[in-house]
Design a protein around this motif. Structure first.
Motif, PDB file in Angstrom:
ATOM      1  N   SER A  51      -4.392  -1.559   0.768  1.00 31.92           N
ATOM      2  CA  SER A  51      -5.401  -1.296  -0.139  1.00 31.92           C
ATOM      3  C   SER A  51      -6.122  -2.674  -0.707  1.00 31.92           C
ATOM      4  O   SER A  51      -5.483  -3.455   0.098  1.00 31.92           O
ATOM      5  CB  SER A  51      -3.445  -1.278  -1.480  1.00 31.92           C
ATOM      6  OG  SER A  51      -3.160  -2.489  -1.742  1.00 31.92           O
ATOM      7  N   ASP A  82      -5.058   2.065  -4.404  1.00 31.99           N
ATOM      8  CA  ASP A  82      -4.479   2.623  -3.024  1.00 31.99           C
ATOM      9  C   ASP A  82      -5.736   3.962  -3.054  1.00 31.99           C
ATOM     10  O   ASP A  82      -5.737   5.026  -3.517  1.00 31.99           O
ATOM     11  CB  ASP A  82      -3.657   3.280  -2.412  1.00 31.99           C
ATOM     12  CG  ASP A  82      -3.234   3.572  -1.520  1.00 31.99           C
ATOM     13  OD1 ASP A  82      -3.901   4.157  -0.719  1.00 31.99           O
ATOM     14  OD2 ASP A  82      -2.222   2.463  -0.416  1.00 31.99           O
ATOM     15  N   HIS A 141       1.363  -1.121  -0.207  1.00 33.17           N
ATOM     16  CA  HIS A 141       0.019   0.334  -0.084  1.00 33.17           C
ATOM     17  C   HIS A 141       0.707   1.524   0.017  1.00 33.17           C
ATOM     18  O   HIS A 141       2.207   0.741   0.449  1.00 33.17           O
ATOM     19  CB  HIS A 141      -0.753  -0.005   1.332  1.00 33.17           C
ATOM     20  CG  HIS A 141      -0.335   0.028   2.339  1.00 33.17           C
ATOM     21  ND1 HIS A 141       0.512   1.256   2.552  1.00 33.17           N
ATOM     22  CD2 HIS A 141       0.459  -0.936   2.938  1.00 33.17           C
ATOM     23  CE1 HIS A 141       0.280   0.671   3.921  1.00 33.17           C
ATOM     24  NE2 HIS A 141       0.769  -0.851   4.519  1.00 33.17           N
TER      25      HIS A 141
END
Length: 238
Positions: free
Chosen positions: A97, A203, A91
């Motif tokens: 994410s 993300d 992420h």
């Protein structure tokens, strides 16, 4: 009238026979090529139509959705061919994410989607942005934003064009869509999708109202020609 063998062996008849045989031999191939081009064109039209018409509103039982992010659901032509979830290791911001990962021999596309009422945004210009990362994506990954009125789409854009899609392997790349919400808009739908093998991470989506000074991101449509051009094919290629 009788026809002798010499009629077929004469120069004129021989040339005609060769032309006829060549035509008969190449006609099936020409038809096959025409069918192939028509099929490719139809597939492109079908993919766009499937994105415009959200094909699934609930998670598919066979899809890998046990780790589905809260507030999100699955859609796509073949969501069962993809795994969806959260990744706390990969992420860019926050703690995780979302990812979409193709299963073996994945077909069509799978998408994460979210929707909400458009009441607070009608008549306004909005921007949806995110950062995405790809690994071994054989097809492409993209984000999308749509405004619906009843069963119809009144505004739509995605980033699947050659210059905006993600394919292969890449680090975090920012993508954004800016469009205007028509007065008749009732619902806003957005998400990200993967078509083909590989994996994509998404993300931190950001959705915001922007001013008219922020340009729209939709690629302008090519104006229709007013007269024929390049009729002798001497002007090269586009």
């Amino acid at each position: 009238m009788a026809v002798s063998l010499s009629d077929f062996t004469s120069p004129g008849a021989g040339a005609a026979a060769v032309a006829l045989i060549t035509y008969l031999l190449t006609r099936p191939r020409m038809r096959a090529e025409a069918r192939k081009l028509e099929a490719e064109s139809e597939r492109t039209r079908a993919e766009t139509a499937k994105l415009l018409a959200e094909s699934a509103t609930q998670p598919t039982s066979d899809a890998g959705s046990s780790d589905l992010p809260k507030g999100w659901r699955l859609t796509g032509a073949r969501p069962e061919d993809y795994d969806f979830g959260l990744d706390s290791q990969v992420h860019r911001s926050g703690t995780a994410s979302a990812y979409i990962r193709a299963r073996p021999n994945a077909r069509e596309f799978g998408s994460l989607v979210q929707s909400f009422r458009a009441d607070d945004y009608v008549g306004k210009r909005v921007k949806l942005s995110t950062v995405m990362r790809a690994k071994n994506v054989a097809g492409y990954a993209a984000m999308w934003l749509r405004v619906d009125a009843g069963e119809s789409s009144v505004a739509f854009e995605n980033t699947q064009s050659e210059s905006r899609r993600l394919s292969g392997t890449s680090g975090w790349v920012r993508r954004e869509i800016v469009l205007e919400v028509p007065p008749e808009g009732e619902k806003i739908v957005f998400g990200a999708f993967l078509s083909g093998d590989g994996c994509v991470w998404i993300d931190s989506f950001v959705f915001e109202v922007v001013g008219d000074d922020v340009p729209l991101t939709k690629e302008p449509e090519q104006a229709p020609q007013t007269h024929p051009v390049n009729l002798d094919f001497t002007q090269g290629v586009n």
